[in-house]
Write an enzyme that holds these catalytic residues in place. Sequence first.
Site, short mmCIF file in Angstrom:
data_model
loop_
_atom_site.label_atom_id
_atom_site.label_comp_id
_atom_site.label_asym_id
_atom_site.label_seq_id
_atom_site.Cartn_x
_atom_site.Cartn_y
_atom_site.Cartn_z
N GLY A 66 37.28 38.65 38.13
CA GLY A 66 37.59 39.62 39.18
C GLY A 66 37.13 41.02 38.88
N LEU A 67 36.92 41.33 37.61
CA LEU A 67 36.44 42.68 37.30
C LEU A 67 34.96 42.78 37.66
CD1 LEU A 67 37.64 44.87 34.47
CD2 LEU A 67 35.20 44.83 34.91
N ASP A 68 34.24 41.72 37.36
CA ASP A 68 32.82 41.69 37.70
C ASP A 68 32.59 40.50 38.64
OD1 ASP A 68 30.11 41.96 37.82
OD2 ASP A 68 29.73 41.53 35.70
N ASN A 114 46.37 44.46 43.91
CA ASN A 114 45.12 44.37 44.66
C ASN A 114 45.22 43.30 45.73
OD1 ASN A 114 42.98 41.99 44.37
ND2 ASN A 114 44.23 42.04 42.50
N PHE A 118 38.46 38.40 47.57
CA PHE A 118 37.16 37.79 47.19
C PHE A 118 35.98 38.50 47.86
CE2 PHE A 118 39.09 33.22 46.55
CZ PHE A 118 39.74 33.66 45.41
N SER A 181 44.53 32.81 43.97
CA SER A 181 44.55 34.18 44.47
C SER A 181 45.52 34.27 45.63
CB SER A 181 43.16 34.60 44.95
OG SER A 181 43.29 35.79 45.71
N ASN A 183 45.34 36.47 47.86
CA ASN A 183 44.71 37.29 48.90
C ASN A 183 43.77 36.53 49.82
OD1 ASN A 183 46.01 39.58 47.81
ND2 ASN A 183 44.48 39.60 46.18
N THR A 184 43.72 35.22 49.67
CA THR A 184 42.97 34.38 50.61
C THR A 184 43.99 33.44 51.23
OG1 THR A 184 40.90 34.53 49.37
CG2 THR A 184 41.15 32.61 50.80
N LYS A 223 42.54 27.59 37.52
CA LYS A 223 43.34 28.82 37.36
C LYS A 223 44.54 28.80 38.30
CE LYS A 223 43.00 33.81 37.02
NZ LYS A 223 42.07 34.92 36.86
N ASN A 252 47.08 33.84 37.29
CA ASN A 252 46.57 34.84 38.22
C ASN A 252 47.63 35.93 38.42
OD1 ASN A 252 44.95 36.02 40.35
ND2 ASN A 252 44.04 33.99 40.59
N GLY A 274 49.07 43.28 35.27
CA GLY A 274 49.43 44.25 34.25
C GLY A 274 50.79 43.94 33.63
N TYR A 324 42.45 41.85 31.96
CA TYR A 324 41.84 42.64 33.04
C TYR A 324 42.52 44.01 33.08
CZ TYR A 324 39.89 43.86 37.65
OH TYR A 324 39.23 44.46 38.69
C1 LIG Z 1 41.49 44.04 41.02
C2 LIG Z 1 41.65 42.62 40.59
C3 LIG Z 1 40.80 41.64 41.10
C4 LIG Z 1 40.94 40.32 40.69
N1 LIG Z 1 40.08 39.37 41.18
C5 LIG Z 1 40.15 38.09 40.73
C6 LIG Z 1 39.23 37.12 41.15
O1 LIG Z 1 38.31 37.39 41.92
N2 LIG Z 1 39.37 35.85 40.67
C7 LIG Z 1 40.36 35.50 39.79
O2 LIG Z 1 40.43 34.34 39.36
N3 LIG Z 1 41.25 36.42 39.35
C8 LIG Z 1 41.17 37.69 39.80
N4 LIG Z 1 42.06 38.63 39.34
C9 LIG Z 1 43.15 38.21 38.43
C10 LIG Z 1 42.83 38.47 36.97
O3 LIG Z 1 41.73 37.68 36.55
C11 LIG Z 1 44.05 38.13 36.09
O4 LIG Z 1 44.35 36.76 36.21
C12 LIG Z 1 45.29 38.94 36.46
O5 LIG Z 1 44.94 40.25 36.82
C13 LIG Z 1 46.31 38.98 35.33
O6 LIG Z 1 45.76 39.55 34.17
P1 LIG Z 1 45.98 41.11 33.78
O7 LIG Z 1 47.45 41.38 33.86
O8 LIG Z 1 45.40 41.23 32.40
O9 LIG Z 1 45.22 41.89 34.78
C14 LIG Z 1 41.94 39.95 39.76
C15 LIG Z 1 42.78 40.95 39.23
C16 LIG Z 1 42.64 42.27 39.63
C17 LIG Z 1 43.57 43.31 39.05
#
Ligand SMILES: Cc1cc2nc3c(=O)[nH]c(=O)nc-3n(C[C@H](O)[C@H](O)[C@H](O)COP(=O)(O)O)c2cc1C
Length: 354
Positions: A66-68, A114, A118, A181, A183-184, A223, A252, A274, A324
Amino acid sequence: MSLLPYSLARPFLFGLDPETAHELTIQSLARLQGTPLKWAYCNSLVEDPVELAGLAFRNRVGLAAGLDKNGRCIDGLGAMGFGFVEVGTVTPRAQPGNPKPRMFRLPQANALINRLGFNNDGLEAFIANGKRSTFRQKGGILGLNIGKNAATPIANATSDYLVCLEGVYPHADYVTVNISSPNTSNLRSLQGDEALGGLLGAIAQRREGLARQHRRHVPIFVKIAPDLDQAQVAVIAAALKRNAMDGVVATNTTISREAVKGLPHSEEAGGLSGAPLLEASNRVIAELRSALGRRFPIIGVGGIMSAEDAVSKIRAGADAVQIYTGLIYRGPQLVTDAAQALRALAREPRAQKA
Ligand SMILES: Cc1cc2nc3c(=O)[nH]c(=O)nc-3n(C[C@H](O)[C@H](O)[C@H](O)COP(=O)(O)O)c2cc1C
């Protein structure tokens, strides 16, 4: 240690709207990677080799998906000291995601919310970016994370995942099937027993063909969300084993707001990541470990803001971790700190898992 301490960059980035800061960072990384200027953010790699799902990881700390999303900076991110980098989620066709604003900081809680949805440039661009990167040739493990387009009805989700699987298969060390996710619309319903069985069965079958075609077994990870009770986790664990999946990524973001009640932005819709996610995600990891047994690979993610948090994930039952939100709040030094702590833990006699 990188040349540019993150403590200098952070106030500037946090002065910008979160998505603008994110875009700027991705653009800068994409420009600097592969040039001598990369020393501005490079970290030396902590060597802590571990084998998981048949893959040789150079250390146990990875970048979470999700970061890239488009795989534009695989080399730049890899140079921060990650043993593995997961990019995506990619969908078959490019899509804009949800309307802005859709990313919010909750600094008092070291958290983000967030609802990006996607946003990505589609499978073709994703594969082209992946092919250009050299991270894998240098021993890094590259995970490609796949999803479905928002416009694809949930009943047809399998076909989107299969299109993505075929496209990314030759270019991935592992593939992550993202069904978690928030968000979908309805995506998380794919975690239910029947839907999950159908999806994973189709993926496993297609993978057999792809493995023959490419003469390579690419491990598939699934995931999952943190918002699952123990019975739901057990159902998922059984489905993972039944369908010969190779690993699970847990977790997630969460839709719960329990831990951030009353804070500015806490009522925004989307997934919370976080620090407030650590406990819920560790609970799911522990439940997965007890349902899956000792040997099934678990990648732990959610709420790692310190080396100790990374250790807590291994103690809960994870084999490796991803980060992340911690990277946003703490910077790349967290990668080195976490990797060193996990190496020290692995070297302890009778160490690791609870
Ligand atoms: C801005 C943002 C976008 C994300 N986009 C995706 C994504 O596209 N696909 C996915 O599997 N997880 C996505 N995640 C989830 C992260 O991969 C991770 O599972 C989640 O943020 C928990 O880890 P963290 O607390 O270290 O951020 C996203 C998280 C953030 C904050």
